[in-house]
Structures are given as structure tokens and as C-alpha cells.
Enzyme design. Structure first.
Site, short mmCIF file in Angstrom:
data_model
loop_
_atom_site.label_atom_id
_atom_site.label_comp_id
_atom_site.label_asym_id
_atom_site.label_seq_id
_atom_site.Cartn_x
_atom_site.Cartn_y
_atom_site.Cartn_z
N ASP A 1 -0.02 5.17 0.96
CA ASP A 1 -0.20 6.11 2.08
C ASP A 1 -0.23 5.35 3.40
OD1 ASP A 1 -0.75 8.65 0.59
OD2 ASP A 1 -2.42 7.49 -0.19
N ASP B 1 0.87 -1.16 0.00
CA ASP B 1 0.00 0.00 0.00
C ASP B 1 0.93 1.23 0.00
OD1 ASP B 1 -2.45 1.52 0.69
OD2 ASP B 1 -1.46 1.79 2.62
N GLY C 1 -7.43 4.26 3.23
CA GLY C 1 -7.48 3.27 2.16
C GLY C 1 -8.71 3.40 1.27
N SER D 1 -4.89 5.55 -4.08
CA SER D 1 -4.67 6.96 -4.43
C SER D 1 -4.52 7.18 -5.92
CB SER D 1 -3.42 7.47 -3.71
OG SER D 1 -3.17 8.80 -4.11
N ASN E 1 -3.10 9.80 -6.84
CA ASN E 1 -1.86 10.57 -6.87
C ASN E 1 -0.63 9.68 -6.68
OD1 ASN E 1 -3.10 13.30 -6.91
ND2 ASN E 1 -3.89 12.66 -4.91
N ASP F 1 -1.93 -0.48 6.02
CA ASP F 1 -2.10 0.27 7.28
C ASP F 1 -3.57 0.57 7.57
OD1 ASP F 1 -2.44 2.20 5.19
OD2 ASP F 1 -2.22 3.76 6.71
N ARG G 1 -11.23 8.58 -2.80
CA ARG G 1 -11.59 9.97 -2.48
C ARG G 1 -13.12 10.11 -2.43
NH1 ARG G 1 -8.89 13.77 -6.65
NH2 ARG G 1 -7.21 12.26 -6.27
P1 B16 Z 1 -6.31 10.23 -3.42
P2 B16 Z 1 -3.56 4.01 0.04
C1 B16 Z 1 -5.43 5.93 0.05
O1 B16 Z 1 -4.16 5.47 -0.30
C2 B16 Z 1 -5.40 6.70 1.35
O2 B16 Z 1 -5.20 5.82 2.42
C3 B16 Z 1 -6.71 7.39 1.58
O3 B16 Z 1 -6.65 8.17 2.75
C4 B16 Z 1 -7.07 8.24 0.36
O4 B16 Z 1 -8.36 8.81 0.51
C5 B16 Z 1 -7.06 7.37 -0.90
O5 B16 Z 1 -5.80 6.78 -1.04
C6 B16 Z 1 -7.35 8.17 -2.15
O6 B16 Z 1 -6.30 9.06 -2.35
O7 B16 Z 1 -7.26 11.27 -2.95
O8 B16 Z 1 -4.85 10.69 -3.41
O9 B16 Z 1 -6.71 9.63 -4.74
O10 B16 Z 1 -3.45 3.99 1.53
O11 B16 Z 1 -4.51 2.99 -0.56
O12 B16 Z 1 -2.23 4.05 -0.63
MG MG Z 2 -2.78 3.13 3.34
#
Ligand code: B16
Ligand code: MG
Length: 216
Positions: A14, A12, A49, A119, A121, A173, A52
Site C-alpha cells: 500500500d 511494501d 504500515g 496488509s 489483503n 512509504d 489493522r
Molecule cells: P489490512 P503496507 C499496510 O500495508 C497499510 O499501509 C496500512 O494502512 C494498513 O492498515 C495495513 O497494511 C493493514 O492492512 O487492513 O489490509 O490488513 O503499506 O504495509 O503494504
Molecule cells: Mg505502505
């Protein structure tokens, strides 16, 4: 978790590789405050996780707030702007403990690594922290139809690595990510988040505690 042998790793992003979860929280908190929705770090556990779109739905439900589709999309955009603004200075020093060592260890043992992140991003962040080249496979929020807790992100990762889920350890996480990986048939290590230690197969407080030698 004893006596298991694996051939690949899926990470993962973030909260496992990079310390960006607090930035997500602060950006969401600013949106919640705008609507006087009570929102704290414990509420944020439900968002980790999640995509958005799903995250914003949860926040609005918390406050019993209904808005138009247009306003909803504006808020998604605003949240992302605030989030990206807060991580502009992200660099290799923001990698979580043990990340570089484990990626290097995997490389030296020819264990392929993939990213399985919700994400949108993810690519930009990997490049900001300079670890893109360690990944054989990148699956992010732009590439899946069903976000976590659905297993699609990790199943696509396994497919692209040419491995089956029971040959892979996933590092997560978030509750949604652990569920995605468990439902997909992967071995799951919970990293750093005590809230989810009982849902996963094993827990490490950081990747520094994970010893790849035991699993290859
Ligand atoms: P974004 P992961 C997730 O990433 C984050 O945990 C979560 O807090 C966030 O809302 C989601 O990505 C979407 O992210 O807005 O940047 O597209 O933990 O799956 O790597
Ligand atoms: Mg995460």
C-alpha cells in the site's frame, strides 16, 4: 546512496506499488466519524504500515474512547468491509508510476523481488492489479507475529530470498515501514512521502526515479 550493490528488492504494497493508502484512510475516517473522533490525513500518517489492530488502537486513543473487545473486533471487520468495498474496481491502472517498469527491469536482470506488507489483503490486491507473478516471495500481515515497525516482515522476506538484509533494497512509504527496514539492516528508499524522506537512506518521489542499473 552511492556505491552499494544489491541482489534483491523488497516492496511494501500500500502506497508503494498500489494507490490504496487513501482508501485505507477513508475507511478509518468513517469509523472515527462514527465515534466523533477528530481524524485527518496527518493523523493517518501514524497509521500507514501499521496492522489493522494497531491502527484501530491508535484511532481510539486519539479520541480517548474505550470499547469492549467485542465492539473492537466488530469495528475491525467493518473497516475491512468498507475498505474492500472501495477497492473492488482496482486494476492495473491503479499501480503507482514506475512499478511495472521496475518489476520488468528486475526480472530481466534476474534480481528477485519480494513483498513485505502489513496488509492481510495483500495477496488479493496483487492479484487484482495483476502483478503476482513478478514476486518470488510474499510476506504479508497474515504471516508475521510482530507487525511493522518490527523488522520481522522484511527479515522473513530476506530469509526466503536467501539473501542478507545488506544485499537488499526495501521500498517504503511509511514511517513504521522505514523503521522496520532500517532496524532489520536493509537499505531503504522512501517512496513518494515527504514526511519520511529524512528517515530513509534515500528518497524518490516515485519508482520512476529509481534506476536499478546503479545498484546491480
Ligand atoms: P489490512 P503496507 C499496510 O500495508 C497499510 O499501509 C496500512 O494502512 C494498513 O492498515 C495495513 O497494511 C493493514 O492492512 O487492513 O489490509 O490488513 O503499506 O504495509 O503494504
Ligand atoms: Mg505502505
Amino acid at each position: 546512496m552511492r556505491n552499494i550493490k544489491i541482489k534483491g528488492l523488497l516492496f511494501d504494497l500500500d502506497g508503494v506499488l498500489v494507490s490504496t493508502e487513501h482508501n485505507h484512510f477513508l475507511a478509518w475516517k468513517s469509523i472515527a466519524d462514527q465515534y466523533q473522533i477528530p481524524f485527518d490525513e496527518l493523523d493517518n500518517e501514524r497509521l500507514k504500515g501499521m496492522s489493522r489492530v494497531d491502527s484501530l488502537k491508535i484511532i481510539l486513543q486519539l479520541g480517548d474512547v474505550w470499547i469492549s473487545e467485542h465492539e473492537f473486533n466488530d469495528l475491525l471487520h467493518l473497516k475491512n468491509e468498507r475498505y474492500l468495498n472501495s477497492i473492488r474496481q482496482l486494476s492495473q491502472k491503479d499501480l503507482l508510476p514506475g512499478v511495472l517498469a521496475l518489476l520488468n527491469q528486475a526480472r530481466s536482470k534476474n534480481i528477485p523481488c519480494g513483498l513485505g506488507s502489513s496488509s492481510k489483503n495483500a495477496k488479493a490486491i496483487l492479484s487484482l492489479v495483476g502483478i503476482e507473478s513478478y514476486f518470488d516471495v510474499l510476506i504479508d500481515g497474515n504471516m508475521v507475529e510482530h507487525p511493522k515497525p518490527h523488522p520481522e516482515v522484511f527479515l522473513n522476506g530476506a530469509k526466503q530470498l536467501g539473501l542478507s538484509p545488506n544485499q537488499i533494497i526495501v521500498f517504503e512509504d511509511a514511517e513504521s515501514g522505514v523503521k522496520a527496514a532500517k532496524d532489520g539492516g536493509f537499505y531503504v528508499f522512501a517512496v513518494g512521502n515527504l514526511h519520511i524522506q529524512n528517515s530513509a537512506d534515500a528518497f524518490v518521489s516515485s519508482l520512476l526515479e529509481f534506476n536499478l542499473d546503479e545498484y546491480v
